[in-house]
Design an enzyme around this catalytic site. Structure first.
Site, PDB file in Angstrom:
ATOM      1  N   HIS A 113      75.195  58.729   4.834  1.00 44.73           N
ATOM      2  CA  HIS A 113      76.112  57.843   5.563  1.00 44.73           C
ATOM      3  C   HIS A 113      77.499  57.934   4.927  1.00 44.73           C
ATOM      4  O   HIS A 113      77.618  57.884   3.700  1.00 44.73           O
ATOM      5  CB  HIS A 113      75.592  56.396   5.527  1.00 44.73           C
ATOM      6  CG  HIS A 113      76.468  55.474   6.311  1.00 44.73           C
ATOM      7  ND1 HIS A 113      76.428  55.407   7.688  1.00 44.73           N
ATOM      8  CD2 HIS A 113      77.446  54.619   5.914  1.00 44.73           C
ATOM      9  CE1 HIS A 113      77.340  54.539   8.109  1.00 44.73           C
ATOM     10  NE2 HIS A 113      77.970  54.045   7.053  1.00 44.73           N
ATOM     11  N   GLU A 151      63.481  50.296   8.754  1.00 45.55           N
ATOM     12  CA  GLU A 151      63.721  49.787  10.113  1.00 45.55           C
ATOM     13  C   GLU A 151      65.100  49.122  10.265  1.00 45.55           C
ATOM     14  O   GLU A 151      65.535  48.853  11.372  1.00 45.55           O
ATOM     15  CB  GLU A 151      62.594  48.830  10.540  1.00 45.55           C
ATOM     16  CG  GLU A 151      62.508  47.520   9.793  1.00 45.55           C
ATOM     17  CD  GLU A 151      61.823  47.629   8.435  1.00 45.55           C
ATOM     18  OE1 GLU A 151      61.564  48.754   7.964  1.00 45.55           O
ATOM     19  OE2 GLU A 151      61.575  46.564   7.827  1.00 45.55           O
TER      20      GLU A 151
HETATM   21  C1  GAR Z   1      78.744  62.957   8.657  1.00 44.24           C
HETATM   22  O1  GAR Z   1      79.950  62.416   8.174  1.00 44.24           O
HETATM   23  C2  GAR Z   1      77.607  61.980   8.443  1.00 44.24           C
HETATM   24  O2  GAR Z   1      77.695  61.270   7.239  1.00 44.24           O
HETATM   25  C3  GAR Z   1      77.796  61.056   9.608  1.00 44.24           C
HETATM   26  O3  GAR Z   1      78.150  61.909  10.681  1.00 44.24           O
HETATM   27  C4  GAR Z   1      78.795  63.091  10.169  1.00 44.24           C
HETATM   28  C5  GAR Z   1      78.036  64.301  10.663  1.00 44.24           C
HETATM   29  O4  GAR Z   1      78.694  65.494  10.335  1.00 44.24           O
HETATM   30  N1  GAR Z   1      76.614  60.289   9.874  1.00 44.24           N
HETATM   31  C6  GAR Z   1      76.625  59.036  10.290  1.00 44.24           C
HETATM   32  O5  GAR Z   1      77.645  58.431  10.543  1.00 44.24           O
HETATM   33  C7  GAR Z   1      75.257  58.393  10.444  1.00 44.24           C
HETATM   34  N2  GAR Z   1      75.369  56.971  10.505  1.00 44.24           N
HETATM   35  P1  GAR Z   1      77.947  66.889  10.275  1.00 44.24           P
HETATM   36  O6  GAR Z   1      77.211  67.074  11.603  1.00 44.24           O
HETATM   37  O7  GAR Z   1      79.053  67.904  10.125  1.00 44.24           O
HETATM   38  O8  GAR Z   1      76.998  66.907   9.112  1.00 44.24           O
END
Ligand code: GAR
Length: 204
Positions: A113, A151
Site C-alpha cells: 500500500h 477482512e
Molecule cells: C502501487 O502504488 C500500489 O502500492 C498501489 O497501486 C500501485 C500499483 O502500481 N496499490 C494500492 O493502492 C492498493 N490499495 P503497479 O501496478 O505499477 O505495481
C-alpha cells in the site's frame, strides 16, 4: 525431497511495476525462498500481463466485470488450487477481496500500500488517490507499507514499512513515482522473501 521454494501468485490490475520488482528480485537473488509461478489480472489490458509474459510466467485473466466479484474470486481460487500456490501477493490489485476469501487464506495474502498505514488507507484509498490526499493534508513524510491482508481493507498485520520525505512542489504523480522507487519496489520483494522463508520453514 523437501521443497526449496514456495509457489507465489501475484494479483495485478495495472502497470505492474511492483510485479516487475518481484521478478527482478528473483533474478538478483533477493527473493530466493519463493518463485512467482502465476500472475492473475482482473484487467486484460494491464501492462502487468505483458511483464509476466516477458518473464515466461503463466498468466490468467479473470475479470470481475465478466464474472462479478464472487465469480471472480471462485475462479481465482480454482487457479490457486490448480497451480498449488502457497502465497498470494496483491501488487496493485484494485479489487477488495471478500471476508470469505481473506479468511480462507489467513496469513497467506500480502499487499503493498502506498502510504504509511494507518494514514491514508482503507476503502477508497488506492493508487494516485492516496498521494492526492497526502498532498492535500500537507504531510512532510509519507511512504509505503507491506502488510498481511485480512477482512478489514488495509487492516492486517504490518510486515514492513519505509518512510519517504515529501519534496516541496510534489504532484500526485511525482510523489507516486518517488514512493514506488524509494519504498514499494524495495520493501515488497524483501517482505515477500521474509514471508516465503517462514512458510518454507513451517514457521507460519
Ligand atoms: C502501487 O502504488 C500500489 O502500492 C498501489 O497501486 C500501485 C500499483 O502500481 N496499490 C494500492 O493502492 C492498493 N490499495 P503497479 O501496478 O505499477 O505495481
Amino acid at each position: 525431497m523437501p521443497k526449496t521454494k514456495i509457489s507465489i501468485a501475484v494479483l495485478v490490475s495495472g502497470s505492474g511495476t511492483n510485479l516487475q520488482a518481484l521478478i527482478d528480485a528473483q533474478n538478483n537473488g533477493i527473493l530466493k525462498s519463493g518463485k512467482v509461478s502465476l500472475v492473475i489480472s482482473n484487467n486484460a489490458d494491464a501492462y502487468a500481463v505483458t511483464r509476466a509474459e516477458n518473464a515466461n510466467i503463466k498468466t490468467a485473466i479473470i475479470s470481475h466485470k465478466e464474472f462479478g466479484d464472487a465469480g471472480m474470486e471462485a475462479k481465482i481460487i480454482d487457479q490457486l488450487n490448480e497451480n498449488k500456490i502457497d502465497l498470494i501477493i496483491l501488487a496493485g490489485f484494485m479489487r477488495i477481496l471478500s471476508a470469505d476469501f481473506t479468511r480462507k487464506y489467513d496469513h497467506r495474502i500480502i499487499n503493498v500500500h502506498p502510504s504509511l498505514i494507518p494514514s491514508f488507507c482503507g476503502e477508497g484509498y488506492y493508487g494516485l488517490r492516496v498521494h492526492e490526499e497526502a498532498l492535500k493534508k500537507g504531510v512532510k513524510v509519507t511512504g509505503a507499507t507491506v502488510h498481511f491482508v485480512n477482512e478489514i481493507p488495509d487492516g492486517g498485520e504490518i510486515i514492513l514499512q519505509k518512510a519517504v520525505t515529501v519534496p516541496e512542489n510534489s504532484t500526485p504523480k511525482s510523489l507516486q513515482k518517488r514512493v514506488m522507487k524509494l519504498a514499494e519496489w524495495k520493501i515488497l520483494p524483501k517482505a515477500c522473501e521474509i514471508i516465503s522463508n517462514k512458510i518454507l520453514k513451517g514457521e507460519i
